[in-house]
Design a protein around this motif. Structure first.
Motif, short mmCIF file in Angstrom:
data_model
loop_
_atom_site.label_atom_id
_atom_site.label_comp_id
_atom_site.label_asym_id
_atom_site.label_seq_id
_atom_site.Cartn_x
_atom_site.Cartn_y
_atom_site.Cartn_z
N UNK A 24 -2.02 2.96 3.33
CA UNK A 24 -2.09 4.22 2.57
C UNK A 24 -0.76 4.97 2.63
N UNK A 25 -0.06 4.85 3.75
CA UNK A 25 1.27 5.45 3.83
C UNK A 25 2.20 4.77 2.82
N UNK A 26 2.07 3.44 2.71
CA UNK A 26 2.89 2.69 1.72
C UNK A 26 2.52 3.14 0.30
N UNK A 27 1.23 3.38 0.07
CA UNK A 27 0.76 3.83 -1.24
C UNK A 27 1.39 5.18 -1.59
N UNK A 29 4.15 6.31 -0.35
CA UNK A 29 5.59 6.08 -0.52
C UNK A 29 5.89 5.62 -1.95
N UNK A 30 5.06 4.71 -2.49
CA UNK A 30 5.29 4.21 -3.86
C UNK A 30 5.21 5.34 -4.87
N UNK A 31 4.23 6.21 -4.69
CA UNK A 31 4.09 7.32 -5.64
C UNK A 31 5.30 8.25 -5.55
N UNK A 32 5.70 8.55 -4.32
CA UNK A 32 6.84 9.46 -4.11
C UNK A 32 8.09 8.88 -4.79
N UNK A 33 8.28 7.57 -4.62
CA UNK A 33 9.47 6.93 -5.21
C UNK A 33 9.40 7.01 -6.73
N UNK A 87 6.16 7.84 7.29
CA UNK A 87 6.41 7.87 5.85
C UNK A 87 7.92 7.77 5.57
N UNK A 88 8.72 8.46 6.38
CA UNK A 88 10.17 8.39 6.19
C UNK A 88 10.65 6.94 6.38
N UNK A 93 12.74 1.96 4.22
CA UNK A 93 12.68 0.49 4.07
C UNK A 93 12.79 0.07 2.60
N UNK A 94 12.34 0.96 1.71
CA UNK A 94 12.45 0.66 0.28
C UNK A 94 13.79 1.12 -0.30
N UNK A 95 14.70 1.47 0.57
CA UNK A 95 16.05 1.84 0.11
C UNK A 95 16.14 3.24 -0.44
N UNK A 96 15.16 4.08 -0.11
CA UNK A 96 15.19 5.46 -0.61
C UNK A 96 15.48 6.39 0.56
#
Ligand code: ADP
Ligand code: ASP
Ligand code: MG
Length: 413
Positions: A24-27, A29-33, A87-88, A93-96
């Motif tokens: 869910x944290x990854x989820x 993260x995707x939305x934030x990106x 979350x950070x 990790x996704x380069x953001x």
């Protein structure tokens, strides 16, 4: 979601159930990106993972049933630090570029009222500096730093308030509250499956729903949003559907009479029987309770018998022991016979701004409950709500009866 550039300052708050595990944290993260990629500056306010805060409270109470409130704040504030850091890491990790902060680090300054602190101001310099570097800023919700340099928390569910306060201070363009339901419903969808999602709701109605038990939004968060006229978009973190907009004047021509029904079972009834029936007694009782910081909700005084009467009121269950101690001392000082408490109550409320211009809502509410053999113990009304105290066991049934009786299952949202 469109990929059009929007270049806005967006506040996104993720509730505990929206970050309860690493997927869910990854989820989130995707939305934030996806927002950041469209040129938006994003400030994320995060809650503790799942039941973390509840578990910390339970643990504390095992060690000390009356823990010092300062230490409770030290303990409870840790939950949001964990989810923020994770979350950070997910974003990095996704380069953001992303950086997480505690409330203290981003200058959320509060008063010294531990576990219920009020935000006095937010010193946004550090936060703005990171945003201007192109970073996503993650702020631990529900916490601040007091004027005495102590860590404070803002009251349970207080991350909503952190988000709204940051939206005000940063003059954000958008404030989104992500949760585990798709928006604000006509009643808690966990109690009534025919509950309908509302497209809009006014600040006043949301305030009334929240203060009468709809936990989906923190009451003080709605108060602040109303004060500064910040519309809030409450929506689901696991879907892309539009949620509910909480705002001053929704674009609807005619207001429904009843917009929602709530259930609260976090209050207890305290009765002082045999109180002398003479001027000034109620004033003494409630002044003393107020001085001790007890939040009294409903009050009922019975008809006098032999120059004495009974006074009943409801108080939050969580402070019942403290309240009973205070009530006992009041009862002695005014010559009342004893103090009785009842924790087996629930409060059901119907809420709607349309009540201002429609009569008969209270009568309908009472008849619906009577027809279903639900006894009403206490009643209170405001301009836009009617609340009834019933037996705890009848609470959910009362919600269903009122929801259907006011045709909330048929409204188009
Ligand atoms: P979060 O962890 O995101 O802060 P909360 O648990 O505080 O979420 O609030 C969301 C919950 O509020 C929902 O799961 C739902 O059961 C409850 N709720 C109560 N009343 C309502 C309502 N009228 N509309 C939507 N949800 C409601
Ligand atoms: N974690 C805190 C609580 O459970 C704050 C919040 O979730 O809003 O009360
Ligand atoms: Mg919440």
């Amino acid at each position: 979601m469109s990929s059009k550039k929007t270049n806005k300052l967006v506040i996104q708050k993720y509730g505990g159930s929206s970050v309860s595990n690493h997927e869910k944290i990854e989820n989130a993260a995707r939305r934030i990106i996806s927002y950041a990629r469209r040129g938006n500056k994003v400030v994320v306010v995060i809650s503790a993972m799942g039941d973390t805060t509840d578990n910390l409270v339970t643990l504390a109470k095992k060690i000390n049933p009356y823990p010092p409130e300062r230490e409770m704040d030290m303990l409870m504030s840790t939950g949001e630090q964990i989810s923020g850091a994770l979350l950070a890491m997910a974003l990095n990790r996704r380069g953001v570029g992303a950086i997480s902060f505690t409330g203290a680090q981003v200058g959320i300054i509060t008063d010294t009222d531990h576990t219920q602190a009020k935000i006095l101001k937010i010193e946004t310099d550090r936060l703005k500096k990171e945003l201007n570097k192109g970073k996503i800023v993650i702020v631990a919700g529900f916490q601040g730093l007091s004027t005495a340099l102590e860590i404070t928390t803002l009251g349970r569910g207080g991350s909503d308030l952190s988000a709204v306060a940051l939206a005000v201070s940063l003059e954000a363009d958008l404030c989104e509250i992500y949760t585990d339901v798709d928006g604000i419903y006509t009643t808690d969808p966990r109690i009534e499956s025919s509950a309908k999602k509302l497209k809009y709701i006014t600040f006043d109605e949301m305030l009334e729903l929240a203060s009468r038990g709809a936990q989906v939004m923190h009451t003080r968060a709605v108060e602040v949003a109303k004060k500064f006229n910040i519309p809030l978009h409450v929506r689901g973190s696991f879907s892309n559907k539009e949620g509910t907009i909480i705002m001053e004047k929704p674009p609807i021509i005619e207001e429904p009479v009843v917009r929602g029904v709530t259930l609260a079972d976090n209050e207890a009834k305290v009765t002082l029987p045999g109180v002398p029936d003479k001027p000034g007694i109620a004033a003494r009782v409630f002044t003393k309770l107020a001085r001790e910081g007890v939040n009294v909700d409903m009050i009922v005084q019975n008809v006098s018998h032999d120059r004495s009467t009974d006074i009943s009121f409801t108080v939050p269950k969580k402070n019942l022991k403290k309240n009973l101690k205070i009530s006992n001392s009041i009862s002695k000082s005014i010559g009342a016979s004893k103090v009785i408490s009842d924790e087996t109550i629930a409060k059901v409320s119907v809420v709607g701004v349309g009540m201002k211009s429609h009569s008969g809502v209270a009568a309908k509410c009472f008849s619906l409950l009577a027809k279903n053999k639900i006894n009403i113990d206490m009643i209170s009304t405001s301009e836009i709500s009617i609340s009834c105290v019933v037996k705890k066991g009848a609470g959910k049934k009362a919600v269903k009866v009122l929801h259907k009786g006011f045709n909330l299952d048929k409204i188009k949202s």
